[in-house]
Design an enzyme around this catalytic site. Structure first.
Site, PDB file in Angstrom:
ATOM      1  CD  GLU A 278     105.095 -41.744  50.500  1.00  0.00           C
ATOM      2  OE1 GLU A 278     104.343 -42.389  51.249  1.00  0.00           O
ATOM      3  OE2 GLU A 278     104.853 -40.591  50.118  1.00  0.00           O
TER       4      GLU A 278
ATOM      5  CD  GLU B 195      97.975 -36.891  52.937  1.00  0.00           C
ATOM      6  OE1 GLU B 195      97.492 -37.950  52.485  1.00  0.00           O
ATOM      7  OE2 GLU B 195      99.194 -36.698  53.044  1.00  0.00           O
TER       8      GLU B 195
ATOM      9  CG  ASP C 112     100.544 -38.231  47.373  1.00  0.00           C
ATOM     10  OD1 ASP C 112      99.508 -38.853  47.556  1.00  0.00           O
ATOM     11  OD2 ASP C 112     101.512 -38.239  48.158  1.00  0.00           O
TER      12      ASP C 112
HETATM   13  C1  BDP Z   1     100.639 -39.772  50.919  1.00  0.00           C
HETATM   14  C2  BDP Z   1     100.430 -39.667  52.394  1.00  0.00           C
HETATM   15  C3  BDP Z   1     101.112 -40.778  53.159  1.00  0.00           C
HETATM   16  C4  BDP Z   1     100.726 -42.115  52.566  1.00  0.00           C
HETATM   17  C5  BDP Z   1     101.012 -42.117  51.076  1.00  0.00           C
HETATM   18  C6  BDP Z   1     100.541 -43.395  50.409  1.00  0.00           C
HETATM   19  O1  BDP Z   1     100.928 -38.427  52.832  1.00  0.00           O
HETATM   20  O2  BDP Z   1     100.732 -40.688  54.509  1.00  0.00           O
HETATM   21  O3  BDP Z   1     101.403 -43.154  53.203  1.00  0.00           O
HETATM   22  O4  BDP Z   1     100.328 -41.066  50.467  1.00  0.00           O
HETATM   23  O5  BDP Z   1      99.539 -43.341  49.718  1.00  0.00           O
HETATM   24  O6  BDP Z   1      99.774 -38.887  50.270  1.00  0.00           O
HETATM   25  O7  BDP Z   1     101.166 -44.438  50.545  1.00  0.00           O
END
Ligand code: BDP
Length: 710
Positions: free
Chosen positions: A302, A404, A376
């Site tokens: 990401e 979340e 996720d």
């Molecule tokens: C996702 C979240 C994000 C996190 C990411 C992670 O939306 O905010 O940074 O996981 O685990 O689910 O790095």
């Protein structure tokens, strides 16, 4: 005479009906509310005195303070400090400090953190090899009594099955919390290191009561500043507060830190100046925090920097950091949560593709931390295919405790059952090799750990709602024993947090055990996933199709079209299934043998496919959404009936959230049905209610300023 009279008066005052006492939830499951009659007398009889080794360490002092607080709370009377072990005393000791006659059996193979509680000669002996074990034993005694075990019957021997039992805080240095729904971070970074909020101690007590032994203070999306001197001093101050409670401090490290601080010319893990920088940095940290736990790293995921920016592997990056902390006994937790925009491969496959070939290539003090679910943290995912597939690499399991994707801190969703579902998943790589067995060390030869993305903030309830505390609790208890039963854990939690009245306790546990399934049904039934609103992930948005990265779009995940719905991950599709052991892959290759809970995760199926219920897939989907809404309503109805058993304030606070949950469940159901109907072109099954509004209405809804999303 007077003192008896006073005690009786006090007891009367304490006996006022529990429901009359307002509570705000701050005390968590460590409430120690007054007991009545025979129960109170029994605790008084067994806890007249506390006897500890001479010169008790801060950890033993914490254990004594907790016992004192607990007994005082439950009986109105504080136990005296005793010198001699005798009937009616609680005696804390290690094999070295206990007289031979008081050394309980069962001390062998307890490890550094286990404890034994036994009655010997009328005394309650809490024994362990370390002071931390004694602290855990003290909490265990209080938990037993708090859940209704007669104090003279407490008899336990327990040792943690995992080494690392960590909370990962996604807390930013400006005190915001990524995916936090419980107010701002509990870490008052600005005030630290000088200002030490007493709340840190309550945080430590709560964690120690569960056996959580580590905390990662900052967000995985880390800033370079966390590794500069002022922030190391802040972390050191927290480490000082947490240390007596057996909790080590860890930090998330940004891979490019030295480069971004302009202290190196590159962040290439194989560049000598980079390795040297990290060694010096580790030395500096360990000077401030001698028992520093180590680093957690999110790299090449990401948009975060990582070794691949220099054409190096995850192992190159992790091992370089591991070498820096190894001389100090530190570890590196390297996350396997990776996916890249440039990679057209099914996102569910990317972690395995990148990590499995590196099996055996990581330094011994590296743990590869694998998320719950190959995508996720969804309301329901199959277990991650890396479990069982990297036998020569210690793997940690990462759960998300903050919700979340499951309704924030508003919806009731007890995650214990979800954690258990994952832990008990059979990886198929060897007989009995469940995910739990993998982290217990069945392959690596030694246990690893669990990380839970914390749901803790500065809200009075800590977790943003009363019931979300149960997720912190269940996470901690399962990190201690991954074989635990989520139902038994729910019972324990309810008994300590709300009530021991049998019918009410049963009802609340039933609600909790139903709650996560309700959420799955009204959000993502039948294996659907990631159809939440963009960015903030609140509410339904299955129609979103225009975001830059394909895998940011819900349409990528459900693939609904005129012909059908679902992600084909079999050989005819992305073949993500091939990443599982053959037995699992075979079972999930055929829709007929795929559990319906994961059907659309693995298969793209025609809308008119007949389901075991006799309905078509389309009708089944609608039925599940309806069921979810009904389940949410059921939670509300059951809670309303529990009013006599719960203090008015907490009852009302939960009731408000359940009202919102019912509304939002309906929103989810209506919006998803409106959208999927627009795609399938099918009429609603007879008897099912049309969505309250048009699809355009739902599409136009916006959620500005949603919490937890920067
Ligand atoms: C996702 C979240 C994000 C996190 C990411 C992670 O939306 O905010 O940074 O996981 O685990 O689910 O790095």
């Amino acid at each position: 005479m007077w003192s008896k009279w006073l005690a009786a008066l006090l007891a009367l005052a304490l006996l006022a009906p529990a429901a009359a006492q307002e509570e705000d939830g701050y005390d968590l499951w460590l409430r120690y509310r007054p007991l009545a009659g025979a129960e109170r007398a029994a605790v008084l009889r067994q806890a007249r005195e506390l006897v500890a080794p001479a010169l008790p360490s801060p950890t033993v002092q914490a254990a004594l303070a907790e016992l004192r607080r607990g007994v005082q709370g439950m009986t109105g009377l504080a136990p005296a400090d005793g010198k001699r072990a005798r009937a009616g005393a609680i005696v804390l000791g290690t094999p070295a400090s206990l007289p031979p006659a008081l050394r309980p059996t069962g001390l062998d193979r307890l490890g550094n953190e286990g404890y034994v509680i036994r009655r010997i000669a009328g005394a309650t002996v809490i024994a362990a090899h370390t002071d931390t074990g004694l602290l855990y034993g003290a909490f265990a005694w209080l938990r037993a009594v708090g859940t209704g075990v007669a104090p003279h019957r407490v008899d336990e021997r327990s040792a943690p099955r995992l080494q690392q039992r960590l909370l990962d805080h996604w807390d930013n240095l400006d005190r915001s919390v990524e995916r936090g729904y419980a107010g701002e971070s509990i870490w008052d970074w600005w005030g630290l290191p000088g200002v030490r909020d007493p709340r840190y101690i309550d945080y430590a007590r709560a964690n120690a009561s569960l056996g959580i032994n580590g905390t990662v203070l900052n967000n995985v999306n880390a800033k370079p500043e966390i590794l500069t001197a002022p922030w190391i001093a802040k972390a050191a101050a927290l480490a000082d507060v947490l240390r007596p409670y057996g909790i080590k401090v860890y930090l998330s490290a940004r891979f490019s830190t030295p480069l971004e601080l302009n202290e190196t010319a590159t962040a290439d893990p194989l560049a000598p100046e980079v390795a040297a920088w990290w060694r010096r940095k580790a030395d500096e940290i360990y000077r401030a925090i001698p028992d520093f736990g180590g680093f957690l790293v999110k790299a090449n995921s990401e948009g975060q920097p990582g070794p691949q920016d220099y054409r190096r592997s995850h192992a190159d990056g992790a091992n370089m950091l591991a070498a820096a902390v190894a001389p100090h006994g530190g570890i590196v937790m390297w996350r396997a949560f990776v996916y890249a925009a440039e990679n057209p491969v099914d996102r569910a496959k990317q972690a395995y593709d990148e990590f499995q070939p590196l099996d055996g290539r990581f330094a011994p003090n590296v743990l590869v931390q694998v998320k719950n679910g190959p995508i996720d943290f969804q309301p329901r995912e199959p277990f991650h295919p890396l479990f069982g597939a990297m036998p020569r690499t210690p793997l940690m399991l990462e759960f998300q405790v903050t919700k979340e994707y499951l309704g924030y801190a508003t919806h009731m969703a007890y995650l214990g059952s979800m954690f258990e579902e994952t832990l008990q998943s059979d990886t198929g790589h060897a007989p009995g090799l469940t995910v739990a067995r993998v982290i217990e060390g069945a392959q690596a030869g030694h246990p690893t750990g669990m990380a839970g993305v914390a749901n803790i903030g500065s809200s009075r309830t800590w977790s943003g709602s009363h019931f979300d505390q149960a997720n912190w609790y269940a996470y901690g208890r399962l990190a201690w024993n991954p074989q635990g039963s989520s139902r038994a854990i729910a019972r324990e939690w309810v008994a300590q947090t709300f009530t021991r009245a049998p019918r009410a306790l049963d009802d609340i546990v039933v609600m909790m055990m139903d709650s996560r399934d309700a959420v799955v049904n009204y959000m993502t039934p039948l294996g659907l996933h990631h159809i939440m609103g963009t960015g903030h992930h609140h509410g339904p948005a299955p129609w979103v199709a225009e975001l830059a990265r394909p895998e940011w779009n819900p349409v990528y995940y459900h693939k609904a079209d005129r012909g059908g719905i679902g992600f084909d991950r079999t050989a005819s599709g992305s073949n993500a299934l091939a990443q599982y052991a053959p037995a699992i892959a075979r079972r999930y290759a055929d829709p007929a043998t795929t559990p319906d809970t994961l059907l659309l995760w693995f298969h793209h199926l025609p809308w008119d496919r007949p389901m075991p219920s006799g309905r078509t897939l389309w009708a089944e989907l609608v039925a599940r959404y309806d069921l979810g809404v009904m389940q949410a309503r059921g939670l509300r109805t059951r809670w309303a009936a529990l009013a006599p058993f719960v203090d008015a304030r907490r009852h009302a606070e939960v009731a408000q959230r359940l009202d919102v949950q019912v509304e939002e469940a309906q929103w989810w159901r209506d919006a998803c049905i409106a959208y999927f109907q627009s795609v399938s072109g099918l009429a609603l099954p007879p008897g099912s209610r049309p969505p309250a509004r048009t699809l355009e209405y739902y599409k136009a809804l916006r959620v500005p300023y949603a919490p937890g999303h920067g």
